[in-house]
Every structure is written in structure tokens, then in C-alpha cells.
Motif scaffolding. Structure first.
Motif, PDB file in Angstrom:
ATOM      1  N   PRO A  94     -28.989  16.489  -0.230  1.00 44.20           N
ATOM      2  CA  PRO A  94     -28.279  16.698  -1.498  1.00 44.20           C
ATOM      3  C   PRO A  94     -27.348  15.530  -1.845  1.00 44.20           C
ATOM      4  N   VAL A  95     -26.825  14.872  -0.838  1.00 44.02           N
ATOM      5  CA  VAL A  95     -25.944  13.727  -1.076  1.00 44.02           C
ATOM      6  C   VAL A  95     -26.764  12.557  -1.630  1.00 44.02           C
ATOM      7  N   SER A  97     -29.505  12.856  -3.276  1.00 50.35           N
ATOM      8  CA  SER A  97     -29.878  13.256  -4.638  1.00 50.35           C
ATOM      9  C   SER A  97     -28.726  13.046  -5.617  1.00 50.35           C
ATOM     10  N   GLU A  98     -27.504  13.177  -5.148  1.00 46.28           N
ATOM     11  CA  GLU A  98     -26.331  12.935  -5.996  1.00 46.28           C
ATOM     12  C   GLU A  98     -26.140  11.445  -6.267  1.00 46.28           C
ATOM     13  N   GLU A 102     -27.405   6.878  -9.524  1.00 48.58           N
ATOM     14  CA  GLU A 102     -26.451   5.825  -9.881  1.00 48.58           C
ATOM     15  C   GLU A 102     -26.996   4.434  -9.537  1.00 48.58           C
ATOM     16  N   ALA A 175     -21.058  11.098   0.048  1.00 45.38           N
ATOM     17  CA  ALA A 175     -21.494  10.369  -1.141  1.00 45.38           C
ATOM     18  C   ALA A 175     -20.822   9.001  -1.190  1.00 45.38           C
TER      19      ALA A 175
END
Length: 187
Positions: A94-95, A97-98, A102, A175
Motif C-alpha cells: 500500500p505504501v 501504491s501511495e 508521484e 512513504a
């Protein structure tokens, strides 16, 4: 026949790495794995960085990704070595994907499973269930071996010169830690 022997040797070697790495990872939340990770972080000067091996993979979406093509297009590369059953990886997905959106226009990221039993179907289901926003592949243990990676949950960065700039292993990263690693490749 020679090709099949090579595949068999890579697969056997990969299973040995998997068995060893599974026994060495403490996946409890908050477990301190920084010592092991720090021992694999490239902390050399530019003159002593190791050249990354070329590779080419086809992602679950059918996109071809190769180290050489990425570097030729001016994008450094991040390879995240994962496995469908890896609890540390599950904390990183999930990190990634976050953070990946960017950076996706400035670097190439691909998650490569180290487990040959992580078929395309297994990884596709995992990617859908976990909402991967980054490219990933089915099991390709030979790439892990070529990179000298000994366990899943390993992030390897390759700079524009084609050298391994960092190798973080056995670690769930925040992140901000991923952003710092990715930004370092771009500067």
C-alpha cells in the motif's frame, strides 16, 4: 535441453534463497530489521557501485519493462522483489501504491515476485485484491539471483549510469523513506 537445465538450476537456487530468507525475517509489526537492511544498503562512492544486470519482464498488464530501455529513456529503475505470501511485502504494497504515482513519469518501478509458484493468475489476483498502482510480474526468481538479492521485501535502485545505488532488504518502509530513495535516484 540446455535451456531447461538452466531454468531448473535457477529455480532450485531460488527455492534455496526463499527457504533461507523466510527463516531470517522477523515479520512482527515493529520488529527491528534495520541491521540486516543496513548491511545490504549500497553505501559506496560512485566509483565503486556495482553494475546492475540487465533484465526484461512483461508486467501483468502486458507492458514490457527492461533495464536498458528504461535507462535509454532517461529513467532510473526501482525493482521491488516481493512474494505473494510475504508479510513484510504486504506492509510495503500500500505504501508503494501511495508513492509510485508521484514518481511514475520520472522513474521505472516494477515489483518482481521471487517465487516461481507466483503465477500470473496468482499475482493478478493479489494485485487486484491489494489495489496495486505499480507494475508487477509473475514469479521470476532468476532476476533475484542475477541481482544478488537474498530475500523478498528487497528494494533495489538503479541509477542512470546503470549501477545499483541502493539495496534495502527485509524492511517495511514508510512513504517518506520510499520518497527519499526514489528522489535520490533522480538527483
Amino acid at each position: 535441453m540446455k535451456h531447461y537445465s538452466s531454468i531448473l538450476i535457477h529455480t532450485i537456487t531460488a527455492f534455496a534463497f526463499i527457504l533461507v530468507s523466510c527463516s531470517n525475517i522477523d515479520s512482527r509489526p515493529g520488529a527491528d530489521t534495520s541491521e540486516a537492511a543496513d548491511s545490504e544498503t549500497a553505501s559506496h562512492s560512485e566509483n565503486t557501485l556495482m553494475a546492475a544486470p540487465d533484465f526484461e519482464v512483461t508486467t501483468l498488464e502486458g507492458e514490457s519493462i527492461s533495464l536498458q530501455k528504461s535507462l535509454e529513456s532517461g529513467k532510473p529503475v526501482v525493482v521491488y522483489f516481493t512474494a505473494s505470501w510475504c508479510p513484510v511485502c504486504a506492509r510495503n504494497w500500500p505504501v508503494l501504491s501511495e508513492v509510485y504515482p508521484e514518481f511514475e513519469d520520472r522513474l521505472t518501478l516494477v515489483a518482481v515476485s521471487i517465487d516461481p509458484t507466483d503465477t500470473e493468475d496468482v499475482m493478478r489476483e493479489l494485485a487486484e485484491n491489494e489495489d496495486f498502482l505499480f507494475p508487477s510480474t509473475a514469479g521470476r526468481p532468476e532476476i533475484m539471483i542475477d541481482f544478488g538479492v537474498e530475500s523478498q521485501a528487497t528494494t533495489v535502485g538503479v541509477n542512470l549510469d546503470g549501477n545499483i545505488a541502493f539495496k534495502k532488504s527485509k524492511q517495511a518502509l514508510t512513504a517518506d523513506e520510499f520518497r527519499e530513495l526514489f528522489s535520490g535516484l533522480l538527483n
